[in-house]
Design a protein around this motif. Structure first.
Motif, mmCIF file in Angstrom:
data_model
loop_
_atom_site.group_PDB
_atom_site.id
_atom_site.type_symbol
_atom_site.label_atom_id
_atom_site.label_comp_id
_atom_site.label_asym_id
_atom_site.label_seq_id
_atom_site.Cartn_x
_atom_site.Cartn_y
_atom_site.Cartn_z
ATOM 1 N N ILE A 210 32.010 -68.967 11.990
ATOM 2 C CA ILE A 210 32.107 -68.848 13.449
ATOM 3 C C ILE A 210 32.230 -67.382 13.854
ATOM 4 O O ILE A 210 31.537 -66.903 14.766
ATOM 5 N N TYR A 211 33.079 -66.638 13.146
ATOM 6 C CA TYR A 211 33.311 -65.243 13.506
ATOM 7 C C TYR A 211 32.051 -64.396 13.328
ATOM 8 O O TYR A 211 31.717 -63.579 14.196
ATOM 9 N N LEU A 212 31.340 -64.581 12.226
ATOM 10 C CA LEU A 212 30.142 -63.783 11.970
ATOM 11 C C LEU A 212 29.095 -64.013 13.055
ATOM 12 O O LEU A 212 28.478 -63.068 13.551
ATOM 13 N N SER A 213 28.885 -65.266 13.453
ATOM 14 C CA SER A 213 27.894 -65.567 14.475
ATOM 15 C C SER A 213 28.353 -65.115 15.858
ATOM 16 O O SER A 213 27.583 -64.530 16.613
ATOM 17 N N GLN A 214 29.596 -65.350 16.169
ATOM 18 C CA GLN A 214 30.107 -65.085 17.513
ATOM 19 C C GLN A 214 30.378 -63.604 17.746
ATOM 20 O O GLN A 214 30.019 -63.050 18.798
ATOM 21 N N ALA A 215 30.999 -62.945 16.779
ATOM 22 C CA ALA A 215 31.389 -61.541 16.948
ATOM 23 C C ALA A 215 30.325 -60.568 16.440
ATOM 24 O O ALA A 215 30.282 -59.412 16.872
ATOM 25 N N GLY A 216 29.487 -61.020 15.497
ATOM 26 C CA GLY A 216 28.428 -60.166 14.964
ATOM 27 C C GLY A 216 28.821 -59.493 13.666
ATOM 28 O O GLY A 216 30.006 -59.383 13.333
ATOM 29 N N LYS A 219 31.373 -56.280 13.689
ATOM 30 C CA LYS A 219 32.779 -56.653 13.821
ATOM 31 C C LYS A 219 33.287 -57.322 12.543
ATOM 32 O O LYS A 219 34.421 -57.107 12.107
ATOM 33 N N TYR A 220 32.436 -58.152 11.951
ATOM 34 C CA TYR A 220 32.804 -58.850 10.714
ATOM 35 C C TYR A 220 33.185 -57.829 9.641
ATOM 36 O O TYR A 220 34.206 -57.982 8.958
ATOM 37 N N ASP A 221 32.381 -56.787 9.493
ATOM 38 C CA ASP A 221 32.672 -55.764 8.493
ATOM 39 C C ASP A 221 33.985 -55.052 8.784
ATOM 40 O O ASP A 221 34.750 -54.731 7.865
ATOM 41 N N THR A 225 37.512 -55.333 6.316
ATOM 42 C CA THR A 225 38.180 -54.173 5.710
ATOM 43 C C THR A 225 39.488 -53.830 6.413
ATOM 44 O O THR A 225 40.108 -52.817 6.108
ATOM 45 N N HIS A 226 39.884 -54.677 7.361
ATOM 46 C CA HIS A 226 41.093 -54.471 8.157
ATOM 47 C C HIS A 226 41.039 -53.160 8.926
ATOM 48 O O HIS A 226 42.064 -52.532 9.204
ATOM 49 N N THR A 227 39.819 -52.752 9.288
ATOM 50 C CA THR A 227 39.645 -51.570 10.139
ATOM 51 C C THR A 227 40.027 -51.897 11.574
ATOM 52 O O THR A 227 40.494 -51.032 12.312
ATOM 53 N N ILE A 228 39.790 -53.127 11.977
ATOM 54 C CA ILE A 228 40.339 -53.632 13.231
ATOM 55 C C ILE A 228 41.381 -54.689 12.882
ATOM 56 O O ILE A 228 41.301 -55.337 11.832
ATOM 57 N N PRO A 229 42.378 -54.883 13.722
ATOM 58 C CA PRO A 229 43.442 -55.850 13.400
ATOM 59 C C PRO A 229 43.019 -57.273 13.729
ATOM 60 O O PRO A 229 42.077 -57.506 14.494
#
Length: 441
Positions: A210-216, A219-221, A225-229
């Motif tokens: 869901i996250y990969l399709s919805q956020a792209g 963002k997934y990457d 890598t916990h670059t975003i929280p």
């Protein structure tokens, strides 16, 4: 560690020769040609596989022996690869090659300085035969350590054609349509989805698709890598989308309580067993092996799949996992180990296991005719066609304390969310707290 299931079938023959050169040194004896130039050497390979998977990988090892004369020995590590390999290195009996099932473990091995950079021949083959994303997952600090040999396609939704026919629906193209189709299945008298909530790893796979399709993918990457929280709004949005399904007792077989009491094999049984309790089950291509081997289903007729559908106008996701071959510095047979990796990089090596079944290769030069059935060919083609848009399982990229430990981290928190999906924001905050602790550690 993610559960694996495979299908056993007949094995194809192996053909062409392989030339090789060592990384930063002199020549490596060619792995091909059947000239027995590695006679007298014994190659030890460690990996998580057991049962049918181990038997099928043994066919690959036997083909290498037939070409080079090197004897081979496989050591099953069980799920805790890092601990087992570490203890063997300390004990002076390190394997030569390890098949590593998680990006995070490969990175750990590299940071421990356990790995030998792969040869120029292997790196050139990876550049030629693979989408670049696969090489990137095997690279740490610009050094190529891991060659991905076996892949999993984790963006497949498996269904009973009879159940969808009875409901009068066809495989959906969007996530919204999948929920509508699920409601039609429920209205026809059968809950839509069997959810394996007892195994937390399946819930991470739901989230990741869901996250990969919805956020792209970008963002997934960043999240991987916990670059975003995990408190980023995109996480709460994906959890909200997932929670809509989890909260619907008509769509989930047994409701939340039933899902939390269902493990992965049980979820497949609920759809393809003798007494069906659901029409669909989401998980990877390995569902086919369970449906066929355990319940006698004919893949493509009694059991079929559709790609995990696009969410909110995004692209259909392709989430993968896989096993990367690495060479240990502490191994005693560097020459044979490097030759083996060069061999694994060829489509000929992949064809051995492809013919045996229960296997997908990220090697785009592998002839799809090597696979034993149309459904596996379709799954493999989807993986290859995705190219660099493939993303590796996010939880397998995380520290094990967050992404790979039963009863802790992401696994437990998503189980808690399945139990009560009413507060995605609070769940995101808990995920961030667990992630911050694990990544810091």
């Amino acid at each position: 560690m993610k559960t694996r299931r495979v299908i056993l079938a007949s094995c194809t023959a192996l053909a062409l020769a392989l030339g090789a050169s060592a990384c930063g040194g002199g020549p490596v004896t060619p792995a091909g040609g059947g000239d027995k130039t590695l006679d007298g050497q014994t190659l030890t390979v460690a990996g998580v596989w057991s049962g049918t998977e181990q038997k099928n990988f043994q066919k690959v090892l036997d083909a290498f022996t037939a070409k080079t004369g090197a004897k081979t020995q496989f050591v099953s590590t069980g799920d805790n690869v890092s601990t087992v390999v570490g203890s063997k290195i300390e004990g002076g009996n390190a394997p030569d090659v390890v098949m590593v099932p998680q990006v995070g473990v490969l990175q750990q091995f590299a940071k421990e300085d356990w790995l030998k950079p792969l040869s120029r021949t292997t790196e050139k083959a990876a550049d030629t035969n693979y989408a670049s994303v696969w090489k990137s997952y095997g690279t740490v600090d610009s050094t190529f350590y891991g060659l991905y040999f076996k892949a999993a396609h984790k963006s497949t939704v498996w269904y009973s054609p009879a159940a969808l026919d009875q409901a009068g629906v066809k495989p959906p193209k969007t996530y919204a349509d999948m929920l509508k189709a699920g409601q039609a299945v429920a209205d026809s008298g059968l809950p839509a989805f069997a959810v394996a909530g007892e195994d937390g790893w399946t819930l991470t796979d739901w989230f990741e698709n869901i996250y990969l399709s919805q956020a792209g993918p970008e963002k997934y990457d960043l999240l991987a890598t916990h670059t975003i929280p995990w408190t980023d709004p995109s996480v709460e949005k994906a959890l909200t989308t997932l929670g809509t399904l989890f909260a619907d007792k008509e769509l989930v077989a047994g409701g939340q309580k039933g899902a939390l009491g269902t493990d992965f094999p049980g979820s497949v049984e609920k759809v393809f067993g003798p007494d069906p309790e659901a029409g669909m089950v989401y998980e990877g291509d390995f569902v086919a092996g369970v449906a066929k081997d355990e319940f006698g289903k004919k893949i493509g007729e009694d059991a079929a799949f559709f790609p995990f559908p696009a969410v909110d106008g995004g692209k259909a996701p392709v989430v993968s996992g896989g096993d990367a071959a690495v060479v240990l510095k502490a191994g005693k047979n560097q020459k044979a180990a490097m030759a083996f990796l060069e061999y694994l990089a060829t489509p000929e090596a992949a064809a051995v296991w492809a013919g045996a079944g229960g296997f997908l290769s990220p090697n785009k030069k592998l002839d799809l005719a090597s696979y034993g059935d149309d459904t596996t060919r379709e799954t493999a083609k989807s993986l290859i066609d995705a190219g660099d848009s493939v993303r590796f399982d996010m939880s397998d990229q995380a520290p094990a304390a967050f992404g790979g430990t039963k009863g802790a981290g992401e696994w437990k928190l998503l189980q808690d969310f399945l139990r009560d999906p009413s507060d995605p924001k609070a769940t995101a905050a808990k995920l961030e707290a667990a992630a911050a602790k694990a990544y810091k550690g």
